[in-house]
Write a protein that holds these residues in place. Structure first.
Motif, PDB file in Angstrom:
ATOM      1  N   GLU A   1       0.656   4.174  -2.673  1.00  0.00           N
ATOM      2  CA  GLU A   1       0.398   5.533  -2.193  1.00  0.00           C
ATOM      3  C   GLU A   1       1.430   6.512  -2.745  1.00  0.00           C
TER       4      GLU A   1
ATOM      5  N   ARG B   1     -10.236  -4.370   0.463  1.00  0.00           N
ATOM      6  CA  ARG B   1      -9.352  -3.900   1.547  1.00  0.00           C
ATOM      7  C   ARG B   1      -9.791  -4.333   2.940  1.00  0.00           C
TER       8      ARG B   1
ATOM      9  N   ASP C   1      -7.751   0.739   5.648  1.00  0.00           N
ATOM     10  CA  ASP C   1      -8.724   1.820   5.577  1.00  0.00           C
ATOM     11  C   ASP C   1      -8.143   2.896   4.665  1.00  0.00           C
ATOM     12  N   LEU C   2      -8.867   3.255   3.618  1.00  0.00           N
ATOM     13  CA  LEU C   2      -8.329   4.207   2.655  1.00  0.00           C
ATOM     14  C   LEU C   2      -8.181   5.613   3.221  1.00  0.00           C
ATOM     15  N   SER C   3      -8.785   5.879   4.362  1.00  0.00           N
ATOM     16  CA  SER C   3      -8.573   7.191   4.985  1.00  0.00           C
ATOM     17  C   SER C   3      -7.103   7.392   5.357  1.00  0.00           C
TER      18      SER C   3
ATOM     19  N   TYR D   1      -4.710   6.457   3.361  1.00  0.00           N
ATOM     20  CA  TYR D   1      -3.976   6.500   2.100  1.00  0.00           C
ATOM     21  C   TYR D   1      -4.699   7.465   1.149  1.00  0.00           C
ATOM     22  N   PRO D   2      -4.532   8.764   1.316  1.00  0.00           N
ATOM     23  CA  PRO D   2      -5.320   9.729   0.531  1.00  0.00           C
ATOM     24  C   PRO D   2      -5.104   9.640  -0.973  1.00  0.00           C
TER      25      PRO D   2
ATOM     26  N   TYR E   1       0.825  -1.206   0.000  1.00  0.00           N
ATOM     27  CA  TYR E   1       0.000   0.000   0.000  1.00  0.00           C
ATOM     28  C   TYR E   1       0.860   1.258   0.000  1.00  0.00           C
TER      29      TYR E   1
ATOM     30  N   ASP F   1      -7.003   6.627  -2.157  1.00  0.00           N
ATOM     31  CA  ASP F   1      -8.433   6.917  -2.033  1.00  0.00           C
ATOM     32  C   ASP F   1      -8.909   7.793  -3.196  1.00  0.00           C
ATOM     33  N   ARG F   2      -8.143   8.817  -3.537  1.00  0.00           N
ATOM     34  CA  ARG F   2      -8.501   9.689  -4.660  1.00  0.00           C
ATOM     35  C   ARG F   2      -8.603   8.882  -5.952  1.00  0.00           C
TER      36      ARG F   2
ATOM     37  N   TYR G   1      -9.029   5.581  -6.222  1.00  0.00           N
ATOM     38  CA  TYR G   1     -10.094   4.580  -6.103  1.00  0.00           C
ATOM     39  C   TYR G   1     -11.457   5.198  -6.393  1.00  0.00           C
ATOM     40  N   GLN G   2     -11.707   6.379  -5.826  1.00  0.00           N
ATOM     41  CA  GLN G   2     -13.000   7.030  -6.031  1.00  0.00           C
ATOM     42  C   GLN G   2     -13.210   7.388  -7.491  1.00  0.00           C
TER      43      GLN G   2
END
Length: 226
Positions: free
Chosen positions: A144, A171, A177-179, A181-182, A140, A185-186, A188-189
């Motif tokens: 990241e 995950r 938790d994607l919080s 790994y910003p 991860y 997360d960006r 992934y969204q």
């Protein structure tokens, strides 16, 4: 027409997403791994390694049916057939292939082992759980860092992202938790909102809730105990 041999697994979703993104004509052939259908002789003729996904392209090379197995090869085959998601520029092409291979040879196997020992193993082995938890964390961190440098893994949206997305989607099975790994997360969204990705993830949606608890027939079939 392409036949997609599929079950709702991270690797299975790679092919389903790719076919939906390309809007190719295909049909889904369910291979229920909890019932042991991956070991049936008919499927072993298509994939001797008894894994999903696999495809049969009825308009393959030399205008005859052609079977493809191994998820990375399926993605490369479909990308080359369609001319999408794998650049012909040598540098961009190899950037894509590097991250595709990273997912298939490092990320997928390590996260798969984490899932096994954290969730599916009949016996919880602390050493194995700790080892794969550390490796998941390392992987991860690699993602990241990369996604802090680039919008997508290879610059542009590609088969590298299609290959990686379904594993990040799991995950919770590897306790992330994607919080935390910003950049992931960006990324992934942005991917999960693509229409082709949503369509691929909805493949066999009525079969998504399958479980394979240790000791059950489904568990034995999944892990080749029967």
């Amino acid at each position: 027409m392409i036949d997609l041999y599929f079950w709702p697994t991270p690797n299975g979703y790679k092919a389903a997403i790719m076919l939906a993104e390309l809007d190719l004509e295909y049909r889904v052939v369910p291979i229920d791994i909890t019932a042991g259908e991956q070991f049936h002789p008919e499927f072993l003729k298509i994939n001797p390694n008894n894994k999903v996904p696999a495809i049969v392209d009825h308009d393959g090379p030399h205008n005859k049916p052609y079977a493809v197995f191994e998820s990375a090869v399926v993605l490369i085959y479909l990308a080359e057939k369609s001319g999408r998601f794998l650049s012909q520029d040598p540098e961009k092409r190899y950037d894509t292939l590097k991250w595709l291979v990273f997912q298939n040879t490092t990320m997928g196997p390590m996260l798969g082992q984490a899932h096994h020992f954290m969730v599916y193993a009949a016996e919880k082995i602390d050493y194995a759980i700790e080892r794969y938890d550390r490796e998941v964390g390392r992987i991860y961190n690699v993602l990241e860092k990369r996604l802090g440098e680039s919008e997508y893994l290879a610059g542009e949206y590609s088969i590298a992202d299609i290959s990686t997305f379904p594993w990040v989607r799991t995950r919770k099975l590897h306790r992330r938790d994607l919080s935390e790994y910003p950049n992931i997360d960006r990324w992934y969204q942005a991917i999960k909102d693509r229409p082709g990705v949503r369509a691929g993830i909805n493949t066999l949606s009525d079969s998504k809730q399958w479980e394979a608890k240790p000791g059950t027939e489904a568990w034995k079939n999944m892990f080749g105990k029967n």
